[in-house]
Scaffold this motif. Structure first.
Motif, PDB file in Angstrom:
ATOM      1  N   ALA A   1       0.832  -1.209   0.000  1.00 37.76           N
ATOM      2  CA  ALA A   1       0.000   0.000   0.000  1.00 37.76           C
ATOM      3  C   ALA A   1       0.861   1.252   0.000  1.00 37.76           C
ATOM      4  O   ALA A   1       0.417   2.317  -0.433  1.00 37.76           O
ATOM      5  CB  ALA A   1      -0.926   0.003   1.208  1.00 37.76           C
ATOM      6  N   LEU A   2       2.100   1.145   0.507  1.00 37.10           N
ATOM      7  CA  LEU A   2       3.021   2.273   0.494  1.00 37.10           C
ATOM      8  C   LEU A   2       3.838   2.160  -0.789  1.00 37.10           C
ATOM      9  O   LEU A   2       4.969   1.692  -0.789  1.00 37.10           O
ATOM     10  CB  LEU A   2       3.913   2.239   1.734  1.00 37.10           C
ATOM     11  N   ASP A   3       3.231   2.575  -1.895  1.00 35.52           N
ATOM     12  CA  ASP A   3       3.801   2.319  -3.221  1.00 35.52           C
ATOM     13  C   ASP A   3       4.266   3.586  -3.924  1.00 35.52           C
ATOM     14  O   ASP A   3       4.309   3.635  -5.160  1.00 35.52           O
ATOM     15  CB  ASP A   3       2.792   1.566  -4.083  1.00 35.52           C
ATOM     16  N   GLY A   4       4.660   4.616  -3.152  1.00 41.18           N
ATOM     17  CA  GLY A   4       5.058   5.874  -3.777  1.00 41.18           C
ATOM     18  C   GLY A   4       6.529   6.181  -3.730  1.00 41.18           C
ATOM     19  O   GLY A   4       6.987   7.106  -4.415  1.00 41.18           O
ATOM     20  N   MET A   5       7.323   5.438  -2.954  1.00 41.62           N
ATOM     21  CA  MET A   5       8.731   5.808  -2.786  1.00 41.62           C
ATOM     22  C   MET A   5       9.547   5.608  -4.054  1.00 41.62           C
ATOM     23  O   MET A   5      10.591   6.252  -4.228  1.00 41.62           O
ATOM     24  CB  MET A   5       9.356   5.020  -1.634  1.00 41.62           C
ATOM     25  N   GLY A   6       9.100   4.720  -4.932  1.00 39.26           N
ATOM     26  CA  GLY A   6       9.867   4.460  -6.140  1.00 39.26           C
ATOM     27  C   GLY A   6       9.545   5.374  -7.301  1.00 39.26           C
ATOM     28  O   GLY A   6      10.122   5.231  -8.385  1.00 39.26           O
ATOM     29  N   VAL A   7       8.647   6.326  -7.097  1.00 38.81           N
ATOM     30  CA  VAL A   7       8.235   7.213  -8.185  1.00 38.81           C
ATOM     31  C   VAL A   7       9.361   8.177  -8.550  1.00 38.81           C
ATOM     32  O   VAL A   7      10.034   8.721  -7.666  1.00 38.81           O
ATOM     33  CB  VAL A   7       6.965   7.993  -7.788  1.00 38.81           C
ATOM     34  N   SER A   8       9.564   8.402  -9.846  1.00 40.40           N
ATOM     35  CA  SER A   8      10.553   9.366 -10.318  1.00 40.40           C
ATOM     36  C   SER A   8      10.052  10.782 -10.060  1.00 40.40           C
ATOM     37  O   SER A   8       8.912  11.119 -10.389  1.00 40.40           O
ATOM     38  CB  SER A   8      10.798   9.164 -11.812  1.00 40.40           C
ATOM     39  N   SER A   9      10.882  11.622  -9.462  1.00 41.01           N
ATOM     40  CA  SER A   9      10.442  12.965  -9.067  1.00 41.01           C
ATOM     41  C   SER A   9      10.118  13.857 -10.253  1.00 41.01           C
ATOM     42  O   SER A   9       9.242  14.725 -10.175  1.00 41.01           O
ATOM     43  CB  SER A   9      11.515  13.636  -8.196  1.00 41.01           C
ATOM     44  N   ASP A  10      10.803  13.654 -11.392  1.00 43.98           N
ATOM     45  CA  ASP A  10      10.516  14.503 -12.555  1.00 43.98           C
ATOM     46  C   ASP A  10       9.724  13.791 -13.641  1.00 43.98           C
ATOM     47  O   ASP A  10       9.410  14.376 -14.681  1.00 43.98           O
ATOM     48  CB  ASP A  10      11.820  15.071 -13.128  1.00 43.98           C
ATOM     49  N   GLY A  11       9.395  12.527 -13.408  1.00 45.34           N
ATOM     50  CA  GLY A  11       8.571  11.789 -14.362  1.00 45.34           C
ATOM     51  C   GLY A  11       9.288  11.373 -15.618  1.00 45.34           C
ATOM     52  O   GLY A  11       8.663  10.826 -16.535  1.00 45.34           O
ATOM     53  N   SER A  12      10.592  11.575 -15.662  1.00 41.17           N
ATOM     54  CA  SER A  12      11.319  11.256 -16.892  1.00 41.17           C
ATOM     55  C   SER A  12      11.675   9.778 -17.006  1.00 41.17           C
ATOM     56  O   SER A  12      12.010   9.301 -18.086  1.00 41.17           O
ATOM     57  CB  SER A  12      12.605  12.090 -16.961  1.00 41.17           C
TER      58      SER A  12
END
Length: 845
Positions: free
Chosen positions: A516-527
């Motif tokens: 459920a904590l699935d946001g730490m791997g997100v790229s900060s600039d979306g590239s």
């Protein structure tokens, strides 16, 4: 005994229990549940919860609920869909009691009961072989029995036990689905039909999974009546059964009249095709009437015809149950079957007898979940199945071996396992898969294969052939075949390739065990697809995997296939430099961090500004072996656990995440105090319990374990006699102890592993087999029987007040030096110790 005798015997046992306050207290479970014996559970009706039990054959499951709901599926194929929460059941049985020239229908399962129903008493009895729904009325008692045979035939038996001379009916309603889906849609009636046949009914459902995969699915329902029959009415139309298209089952007009208005013998397209029976019988005082049904799903016309020609035999149905009971007794008494016994508990709110019976059912829970073909609605989670296998292999190694090989065949050629997979409906059809890149899938695989080798000694599994899939542009099966060992090497390389170059910790990608904590791997600039965010728990797991892979490879000719020692040192540096944060009040183990370490989670200042600690990173600091390197972190761990403690045990986080909390993903969408969002998510709680035992904090471990066991609770919304998924606690929404689910939860396997490895201390590794029972044992005596490398190992503990622990192996005294981590005395068994059929180790305090 036949069904009638069994029903009468069960009712007699229920009366004896409910009329004896002391017996009720001794065998009580939460919310009207009782152990009738170590293999049998009684469930009374309950307003706010439901218990269930799976009856299974090679992944083909009949789910029987104490609420009366019944569903049947195998992987993604549903014979009968599931329903709950007051929704109309897809399968049900009724009796009709005469009244005012018609009948008052009585639900024989408790589902979809008629508002006209008079005073009744209902009981559900679960045994490992069959479920029994018992209903009492003034005119007659009734029983419905259901079970699944080894050939995947579902058998239902209905019986009325007369208390007076009367005329009544027994009715069956079967809305079979027979499709590879988990829910209906507006088109479902178009492609399903039912016809009445001389022996019962025949369903046909056609599916086109894609342009090249066409499936013909048949359902054959046959029936035998043993009664003084006075009339029979059948239909294949739901509208005919209920009396109107918009009518619901509980208000069926036909159940009030005792006959179907039209008696349609074939239905398709314009109405929902069902199989409906009303059998009217004359019943005498002390007499009985019985109807038996056999339901088979088959996939060709020849099999369909063969099943339609075979009428149910009541004698055969009864004999099968007796034979299944005999086989279960033989299995339980096998010297290689896991068994735990306890006497004279010192624990508050938990008797030795209750714990013993409960653990017996949890063993069944683990075996079921390990060998299942789905771990939820339809798909099979990789992390889910391998964790269950890691426990179940201690008593059912051969079947677990096959499941390990099966699951490895769904791994991508680059070593990335899917998050979930399904068994394809045909060899040529692509399986359904969940391809989200949760980083932790592979770490559980390595753990499980390592423990398989350690407990069974069967290294031949490493040479077994397995295939691969390719996950680009859809899902394609490749032609490449390699060994199980090569799969482990590729899985390890995939994990190693995701170690962050800067922090030397493992990238979270889509997420880790706490999905459920699935946001730490997100790229900060979306590239990029993923950023450099890290999961500390997964990093610790990989650290442990490198020890395991080093030991596995040392036993093969591929000793240099992986730089395990180098990777382990690299992970050590990353964990000590970045995951272990020094603060004025001590040290903190972070849960993880986001892209470029732009924010921390489980820190003194999380993205929402809260000071927060998380459970799993602390637990795995111990479980992974990092704690053994430097035990000075002990007080920091215990301080975190104090913050995480609650009414139901250690929580995932001490502070909840609110909706919209940046950087953490969907966890904030869960209400505070539920699931992973600052609740007692029991799987994680038991990771904490495991770590406490490993640190030698045995009393604290038992305190947390008692809170987490469902048998100690006053209220429970799920099954009372197996492990629950979680316990909610949120006063605003009146939540207190409710659980999301039960049978498939990983909490079950962690409980068994903790009891085996930490409480009784039977810990098999490739280095050797250790016997190190916990220093504190809250029982006058306790015993375990477990298979280790083909030997039946028995550890028998007795508290004699010696003031010192004494070990005897095969009757001979043996020195036991203290374990360097827990401090408890520990033995290392020799290969010679395990050469015999049985090894008895006595432990005296």
């Amino acid at each position: 005994m036949d069904l009638i005798e069994t029903a009468r015997a069960l009712l007699k046992r229920i009366d004896a229990l409910l009329e004896n306050p002391e017996a009720k207290r001794a065998s009580a479970l939460p919310d009207g549940g009782y152990f009738l014996d170590e293999n049998t559970v009684l469930c009374l009706e309950r307003a706010n919860g439901d218990a269930r039990f799976p009856y299974t054959a090679d992944g083909f499951n009949l789910w029987a609920h104490s609420s009366g709901y019944i569903s049947i599926n195998e992987s993604t194929f549903y014979v009968v869909l599931s329903a709950d929460g007051g929704k109309e059941p897809y399968l049900n049985f009724y009796a009709g009691l005469p009244a005012d020239g018609g009948y008052v229908p009585v639900s024989l399962t408790g589902a979809a009961r008629s508002p006209l129903e008079g005073e009744t008493a209902r009981y559900t009895v679960f045994t490992p072989q069959a479920v029994y729904y018992l209903t009492r009325t003034a005119a007659a008692d009734f029983v419905v029995r259901a079970y699944v045979t080894r050939e995947k035939t579902v058998r239902f038996s209905l019986a009325a036990l007369g208390k007076t001379d009367t005329e009544l009916y027994l009715a069956g309603y079967f809305n079979c689905f027979l499709m590879h889906a988990a829910a209906e849609c507006c088109e479902t009636p178009w492609f399903r039909q039912c016809r009445a046949i001389p022996s019962g009914f025949e369903f046909y459902s056609v599916e086109d999974l894609d342009r090249s995969t066409h499936l013909d699915n048949y359902g054959v329902l046959t029936r035998t009546v043993n009664a003084q029959e006075t009339g029979r009415s059948t239909t294949t139309s739901r509208t005919d059964f209920t009396g109107a298209k918009s009518n619901y089952l509980a208000a069926s007009r036909s159940l009030r009249t005792g006959r179907f208005a039209e008696g349609r013998q074939a239905t398709k397209f314009t109405d929902t095709a069902i199989a409906g029976d009303i059998v009217r019988v004359a019943l005498t005082d002390g007499g009985a009437a019985r109807v038996d049904y056999s339901l088979d799903a088959v996939f060709d016309t020849a099999s369909c015809a063969a099943k339609a020609a075979a009428l149910p035999s009541p004698q055969e149905f009864d004999k099968y149950v007796e034979e299944a009971e005999r086989m279960d007794r033989e299995k339980k008494n096998s010297p290689l079957m896991l068994e735990m016994r306890f006497e004279n508990s010192e624990l508050p709110a938990l008797s030795a007898a209750t714990l013993e019976k409960f653990v017996g059912f949890v063993v069944r829970q683990v075996e079921f979940a390990a060998l299942s073909k789905n771990s939820g609605v339809s798909l099979l989670g990789v992390r889910d199945v391998f964790q269950q296998l890691e426990a179940a292999l201690m008593w059912t190694g051969e079947k677990c071996r096959a499941k390990i090989i099966e699951a490895l065949g769904f791994v991508c050629e680059d070593g990335r396992p899917p998050r979930q997979y399904s068994i394809p409906p045909t060899p040529d059809a692509p399986p359904q898969m969940d391809l989200r890149k949760f980083i932790d899938q592979g770490v559980w695989i390595i753990d499980t294969v390592y423990r398989y080798l350690a407990y069974t000694g069967d290294y031949s599994i490493l040479d077994e052939p397995c295939g691969y899939y390719r996950f680009e542009k859809g899902i394609q099966k490749t032609d490449e075949i390699t060994t199980v060992l090569e799969h482990l090497v590729r899985i390890s390389r995939f994990l190693i390739s995701n170690i962050d170059e800067k922090t030397n910790c493992l990238h979270a990608l889509y997420g880790d065990w706490n999905d459920a904590l699935d946001g730490m791997g997100v790229s900060s600039d979306g590239s990029k697809e993923f950023g450099t965010g890290v999961s500390v728990m997964a990093t610790l797991q990989l650290y442990h995997n490198m020890t395991e892979m080093g030991e596995i490879l040392a036993e093969t000719d591929k000793k240099e296939a992986l730089p395990t020692a180098e990777v382990k040192k690299r992970l050590e540096r990353g964990l000590t430099e970045y995951a272990l944060v020094r603060e004025s009040a001590g040290r903190r183990i972070l849960h993880g961090w986001g892209d470029e370490r732009s924010y921390l989670v489980g820190s003194s200042r999380d993205p929402d500004g809260k000071d927060r600690v998380g459970l799993t990173s602390y637990a795995f600091w111990v479980i992974s072996g990092m704690y053994a390197r430097d035990k000075s972190v002990r007080e920091d761990i215990l301080r975190a656990y104090q913050r995480l403690d609650s009414k139901y045990g250690l929580r995932t986080f001490d502070q909840f995440f609110a909706p919209g909390t940046p950087g953490v993903g969907r966890i904030g969408n869960l209400p505070p105090g539920t699931a992973e969002n600052s609740a007692t998510y029991v799987h994680a709680t038991l990771f904490g319990v495991w770590s406490l035992f490993m640190m030698g904090e045995d009393k604290a471990a038992w305190e947390q374990l008692i809170k987490a066991l469902p048998v100690t609770h006053a209220h429970l919304s799920a099954t009372q006699f197996v492990m629950s998924n979680s316990y909610s606690l949120n006063p605003e929404f009146s939540m207190d102890g409710e659980s999301m689910s039960d049978w498939y939860t990983g909490a079950a396997n962690v409980l068994i592993k903790t009891l085996v490895r930490c409480v009784f201390g039977v810990d098999a590794t490739l280095e050797g087999v250790y016997i190190r029972p916990a220093a504190y044992m809250p029982f006058a005596s306790a015993k375990i029987r477990i298979a280790v490398r083909g030997c039946s190992v028995r550890v028998e503990y007795v508290k004699k007040g010696n003031g010192k622990r004494v070990f005897r192996v095969g009757g001979k005294f043996r020195e036991a030096p203290p374990d360097p981590v827990s401090g408890a005395p520990a033995l290392l068994l020799s290969e010679a110790d395990l050469k015999g059929e049985t090894l008895v180790i006595s432990v005296e305090d």
